[in-house]
Design a protein around this motif. Structure first.
Motif, short mmCIF file in Angstrom:
data_model
loop_
_atom_site.label_atom_id
_atom_site.label_comp_id
_atom_site.label_asym_id
_atom_site.label_seq_id
_atom_site.Cartn_x
_atom_site.Cartn_y
_atom_site.Cartn_z
N TRP A 39 7.45 -8.18 4.62
CA TRP A 39 5.99 -8.36 4.62
C TRP A 39 5.41 -8.25 6.02
O TRP A 39 4.28 -7.80 6.20
N LYS A 40 6.19 -8.60 7.03
CA LYS A 40 5.73 -8.37 8.40
C LYS A 40 5.58 -6.87 8.66
O LYS A 40 4.65 -6.44 9.35
N SER A 41 6.48 -6.07 8.07
CA SER A 41 6.38 -4.61 8.24
C SER A 41 5.13 -4.07 7.54
O SER A 41 4.54 -3.09 8.00
N PHE A 42 4.71 -4.69 6.42
CA PHE A 42 3.49 -4.24 5.76
C PHE A 42 2.26 -4.51 6.61
O PHE A 42 1.28 -3.76 6.57
N ILE A 43 2.27 -5.60 7.37
CA ILE A 43 1.16 -5.88 8.27
C ILE A 43 1.06 -4.77 9.32
O ILE A 43 -0.03 -4.32 9.67
N LYS A 44 2.20 -4.30 9.81
CA LYS A 44 2.18 -3.17 10.74
C LYS A 44 1.68 -1.90 10.05
O LYS A 44 0.96 -1.10 10.64
N LYS A 45 2.06 -1.75 8.78
CA LYS A 45 1.70 -0.55 8.05
C LYS A 45 0.19 -0.44 7.86
O LYS A 45 -0.39 0.64 8.01
N VAL A 46 -0.48 -1.55 7.53
CA VAL A 46 -1.93 -1.47 7.30
C VAL A 46 -2.67 -1.17 8.60
O VAL A 46 -3.79 -0.66 8.58
N GLN A 47 -2.06 -1.50 9.73
CA GLN A 47 -2.66 -1.16 11.01
C GLN A 47 -2.59 0.34 11.24
O GLN A 47 -3.51 0.94 11.78
N ALA A 48 -1.48 0.95 10.81
CA ALA A 48 -1.24 2.37 11.10
C ALA A 48 -1.73 3.30 10.00
O ALA A 48 -2.00 4.47 10.25
N ASP A 49 -1.86 2.80 8.77
CA ASP A 49 -2.20 3.65 7.63
C ASP A 49 -3.47 3.13 6.97
O ASP A 49 -3.46 2.08 6.32
N SER A 50 -4.54 3.86 7.09
CA SER A 50 -5.85 3.41 6.60
C SER A 50 -5.94 3.41 5.08
O SER A 50 -6.94 2.97 4.52
N ASN A 51 -4.90 3.89 4.39
CA ASN A 51 -4.92 3.88 2.93
C ASN A 51 -4.67 2.49 2.36
O ASN A 51 -4.94 2.25 1.18
N TYR A 52 -4.14 1.58 3.18
CA TYR A 52 -3.74 0.28 2.69
C TYR A 52 -4.53 -0.84 3.35
O TYR A 52 -5.05 -0.70 4.46
N GLN A 53 -4.59 -1.97 2.65
CA GLN A 53 -5.27 -3.15 3.14
C GLN A 53 -4.49 -4.38 2.70
O GLN A 53 -3.88 -4.38 1.62
N MET A 54 -4.51 -5.41 3.52
CA MET A 54 -3.85 -6.65 3.18
C MET A 54 -4.83 -7.80 3.32
O MET A 54 -5.59 -7.87 4.27
N LYS A 55 -4.80 -8.70 2.32
CA LYS A 55 -5.67 -9.87 2.33
C LYS A 55 -4.81 -11.14 2.26
O LYS A 55 -3.70 -11.12 1.73
N VAL A 56 -5.36 -12.24 2.77
CA VAL A 56 -4.76 -13.55 2.59
C VAL A 56 -5.60 -14.29 1.55
O VAL A 56 -6.82 -14.37 1.67
N TYR A 57 -4.93 -14.81 0.52
CA TYR A 57 -5.65 -15.36 -0.63
C TYR A 57 -5.05 -16.72 -1.02
O TYR A 57 -3.84 -16.91 -0.95
#
Length: 203
Positions: A138-156
């Motif tokens: 999941w830490k890698s996904f946080i890096k991914k949303v920074q580099a790839d504008s197709n994705y977004q991550m929310k805290v819920y």
């Protein structure tokens, strides 16, 4: 005085992270699945090397050679398995009990499965507790949303149905404070959700 918005660090610091070495699962921990059942699953993605599928409450990755060379009635061992459960957010599923066979950690099959599921099915919710491997994923996904504008991550927060952070970026996060290593029951319902950019949370 206007109240300042909470930082990503403040919310993520209470997710539970159990540190230690990343332990990949030996083959005897996996159950082989019949070829006929695999062929009835929904295909998320395929490459020359791997087949990515899901059905109902589970996701799998198989080696393509195993599929193509299997005889009728054969049982095939998955390389990755993830369970999917309801969390009361429409068709969103929470990924849990992720297992990957030893020897396939460097193939990025897990990252590929998650992102293809997000692309074709729905956003995916992280588990509420993580061993080291899940924490790193999941830490890698946080890096991914920074580099790839197709994705977004929310805290819920699943207990209050509130979006705590609408757009998570690596630049907002101090990696050593992503998750607490001490269980805090009051924060067990705070989760990360990975989706395509602009996704909405319906409850």
């Amino acid at each position: 005085m206007k109240q300042s918005l909470p930082t990503v660090k403040q919310y993520l610091s209470d997710m539970i992270h159990y540190s230690g070495p990343v332990n990949y699962q030996p083959d005897h921990k996996f159950t082989a699945i019949s070829l006929s059942n695999i062929l009835r699953m929904h295909v998320l993605h395929s490459t020359e090397d791997y087949l990515y599928v899901w059905k109902d409450s589970s996701g799998f990755v198989f080696e393509m050679d195993d599929i193509e060379n299997a005889q009728e009635g054969a049982n095939i061992m998955p390389y990755m398995v993830v369970a999917l459960r309801d969390v009361g957010l429409g068709d969103f599923k929470q990924a849990h009990r992720l297992r990957i066979r030893k020897g396939f950690s460097a193939e990025n099959v897990t990252t590929t499965w998650y992102t293809k599921y997000v692309d074709l099915v729905a956003p995916i919710v992280c588990d509420r507790e993580h061993l080291q491997g899940g924490y790193l994923l999941w830490k890698s996904f946080i890096k991914k949303v920074q580099a790839d504008s197709n994705y977004q991550m929310k805290v819920y927060d699943l207990s209050t149905n509130n979006i705590l952070i609408d757009d998570v970026y690596e630049s907002n996060v101090i990696e050593s404070d992503l998750w607490s290593r001490h269980p805090d029951a009051s924060k067990k319902n705070v989760v990360l959700i990975l989706g395509n950019r602009g996704f909405q949370i319906l409850h």
